[in-house]
Scaffold this active site. Sequence first.
Site, PDB file in Angstrom:
ATOM      1  NE  ARG A  18      52.382  81.685  26.758  1.00  0.00           N
ATOM      2  CZ  ARG A  18      52.779  80.582  26.126  1.00  0.00           C
ATOM      3  NH1 ARG A  18      54.066  80.275  26.084  1.00  0.00           N
ATOM      4  NH2 ARG A  18      51.917  79.803  25.514  1.00  0.00           N
ATOM      5  CB  THR A  85      47.254  71.721  22.176  1.00  0.00           C
ATOM      6  OG1 THR A  85      48.216  70.991  22.950  1.00  0.00           O
ATOM      7  CG2 THR A  85      47.672  73.177  22.119  1.00  0.00           C
ATOM      8  CE1 TYR A 363      29.316 115.801  11.971  1.00  0.00           C
ATOM      9  CE2 TYR A 363      31.077 116.748  13.276  1.00  0.00           C
ATOM     10  CZ  TYR A 363      29.967 115.938  13.185  1.00  0.00           C
ATOM     11  OH  TYR A 363      29.514 115.276  14.288  1.00  0.00           O
TER      12      TYR A 363
HETATM   13  C1  UD1 Z   1      52.474  74.615  21.766  1.00  0.00           C
HETATM   14  C2  UD1 Z   1      53.050  73.206  21.913  1.00  0.00           C
HETATM   15  C3  UD1 Z   1      54.579  73.322  21.965  1.00  0.00           C
HETATM   16  C4  UD1 Z   1      55.068  73.980  20.700  1.00  0.00           C
HETATM   17  C5  UD1 Z   1      54.369  75.340  20.453  1.00  0.00           C
HETATM   18  C6  UD1 Z   1      54.691  75.817  19.054  1.00  0.00           C
HETATM   19  C7  UD1 Z   1      51.431  71.919  23.220  1.00  0.00           C
HETATM   20  C8  UD1 Z   1      51.094  71.322  24.542  1.00  0.00           C
HETATM   21  N1  UD1 Z   1      52.559  72.605  23.136  1.00  0.00           N
HETATM   22  O1  UD1 Z   1      52.869  75.319  22.929  1.00  0.00           O
HETATM   23  O2  UD1 Z   1      55.154  72.022  22.072  1.00  0.00           O
HETATM   24  O3  UD1 Z   1      56.465  74.172  20.769  1.00  0.00           O
HETATM   25  O4  UD1 Z   1      52.951  75.191  20.555  1.00  0.00           O
HETATM   26  O5  UD1 Z   1      54.228  77.097  18.817  1.00  0.00           O
HETATM   27  O6  UD1 Z   1      50.691  71.724  22.267  1.00  0.00           O
HETATM   28  N2  UD1 Z   1      44.778  76.197  22.184  1.00  0.00           N
HETATM   29  C9  UD1 Z   1      43.492  75.684  22.147  1.00  0.00           C
HETATM   30  N3  UD1 Z   1      42.955  75.208  23.298  1.00  0.00           N
HETATM   31  C10 UD1 Z   1      43.618  75.182  24.468  1.00  0.00           C
HETATM   32  C11 UD1 Z   1      44.947  75.684  24.499  1.00  0.00           C
HETATM   33  C12 UD1 Z   1      45.497  76.173  23.322  1.00  0.00           C
HETATM   34  O7  UD1 Z   1      42.857  75.689  21.092  1.00  0.00           O
HETATM   35  O8  UD1 Z   1      43.058  74.741  25.465  1.00  0.00           O
HETATM   36  C13 UD1 Z   1      45.340  76.771  20.949  1.00  0.00           C
HETATM   37  C14 UD1 Z   1      45.775  78.188  21.168  1.00  0.00           C
HETATM   38  O9  UD1 Z   1      44.705  79.095  20.845  1.00  0.00           O
HETATM   39  C15 UD1 Z   1      46.949  78.339  20.230  1.00  0.00           C
HETATM   40  C16 UD1 Z   1      47.474  76.920  20.079  1.00  0.00           C
HETATM   41  O10 UD1 Z   1      46.483  76.048  20.587  1.00  0.00           O
HETATM   42  O11 UD1 Z   1      46.569  78.833  18.961  1.00  0.00           O
HETATM   43  C17 UD1 Z   1      48.774  76.720  20.843  1.00  0.00           C
HETATM   44  O12 UD1 Z   1      48.561  77.029  22.199  1.00  0.00           O
HETATM   45  P1  UD1 Z   1      49.672  77.748  23.060  1.00  0.00           P
HETATM   46  O13 UD1 Z   1      49.144  77.917  24.428  1.00  0.00           O
HETATM   47  O14 UD1 Z   1      50.194  78.923  22.368  1.00  0.00           O
HETATM   48  O15 UD1 Z   1      50.774  76.603  23.085  1.00  0.00           O
HETATM   49  P2  UD1 Z   1      52.325  76.771  23.312  1.00  0.00           P
HETATM   50  O16 UD1 Z   1      52.577  76.940  24.765  1.00  0.00           O
HETATM   51  O17 UD1 Z   1      52.880  77.766  22.401  1.00  0.00           O
HETATM   52 CA    CA Z   2      52.061  79.178  21.013  1.00  0.00          CA
END
Ligand code: UD1
Ligand code: CA
Length: 436
Positions: A18, A85, A363
């Site tokens: 995003r 996550t 320079y």
């Molecule tokens: C996540 C939460 C959501 C919460 C929000 C808060 C989940 C499924 N959802 O959503 O409930 O409201 O954060 O900010 O957890 N990441 C990894 N590996 C992956 C995917 C993501 O390490 O495979 C890391 C990303 O780098 C990031 C963090 O996890 O730093 C959150 O990932 P992101 O995709 O931003 O989750 P959200 O959709 O924001």
């Molecule tokens: Ca996030």
Amino acid sequence: MNKNKISIVILAAGKGSRMKSSKAKVLHSISGKPMLYHIIKASLEISNDISVVIAHQKEIVQEQMNNYFNDINFITQDVKNFPGTGGAMKNVDPKNEKVLILNGDMPLIDAKSLQDFLTIQADIIMSIFKLQNPDGYGRVKIENEQVQYIVEQKDASEDELKIQSVNAGVYAFSKDVIKKYIPLLNNDNAQKEYYLTDIISMAKKDALSIKPLVVDEENFKGVNSKKDLSDSEIIMQRKIKEKWMALGVTMQLPSSIYIEESVTFEGECKLENGCRITGDTIIDNSHIKSGSVIQDSVIKNSDIGPMAHIRPASYIQDSHIGNFVEIKKSSLKGVKAGHLSYIGDAQIDEGTNIGAGTITCNYDGIRKYKTIIGKNVFIGSDTQLIAPLTIEDDVIIAAGTTVTSGKVQSGSMAINREKLRILKGFYYKFFKKINK
Ligand code: UD1
Ligand code: CA
């Protein structure tokens, strides 16, 4: 604070689609440092056991963080087979019984907010905040002060989308909970990912206690888009400026001033509107006038600007630097440079005056050379100082001179001017010709 009581895991493996950027999300900067830097820094204040889960651009992420920190455990996520996550937690093996899990995209987090998770007794503690516009966050279903489940926006029903309590993205689990539930996660959802958040409903079914900790967006805002990045920047800038004002820095129209987190102030300082101060800069007892830019430099007992540009590795003490003066990698002590000059790779001593339009020609197209100017030198306006050059103490450089000699001895004057000619009546003759 006993830093051996808690382990912290930071999830930083995601791509951050995003953000619409080729750079990994956690490396986008807020107040001069990557988002992930801010989170690790806050985490290190309360824990010695920090693990960062990486995958996307993992070498770059690791290398950048190693520039700032030692002793961080990097763990690689198998994003191909276990995206999400929850998948990020597969290979994590924290040292301590209590584990805080943080999203890597929450640059506003501070140590105090993290400590609050240690004060509550429950099997699981999770952070929530209430938002008028919960767009983008996972919604948290709460009944009787107990969390029931978290549903991601993309999986939520119409009714669930209306829930204003959202998952802020910090959780405290016991190591046992992680060990038990991470292997049980599945990817049966809209994004085909393993959601860490599904632990909540599973633990609820097993009658574990799950308490919400209400936090505020000021510290827990997640960054998913460039808009979130700029909103978080505004919040962090406000915090940085409020901290320095509380310590005595005067700021005119602070909302127009940008100060990076690495900048420090000492003594009594005043900043006018529109200043930008970045990098490892120290401003000591000085007045920075409007529209000035200062990078990686030390400014002591001096006034700078308006609209001066002090570039990296400058050391300016007891000096007056006026408008449209650019200084780079130079040391000035007791110097006046009031207007329109470029001073690069120079060293200038006390009592010296740099006239308007002075340029150090540092320079030659291949290499950079130094200009050394002694005490009580008077440099007239519109002067080119061709480096390498040493101008000793007590020298006059006449206005309009190009100094090519390499050295000007103490007590002398350097001048190279065409003799002035005045051609009487030339003006009238010239224009008459043109008008014909
Ligand atoms: C996540 C939460 C959501 C919460 C929000 C808060 C989940 C499924 N959802 O959503 O409930 O409201 O954060 O900010 O957890 N990441 C990894 N590996 C992956 C995917 C993501 O390490 O495979 C890391 C990303 O780098 C990031 C963090 O996890 O730093 C959150 O990932 P992101 O995709 O931003 O989750 P959200 O959709 O924001
Ligand atoms: Ca996030």
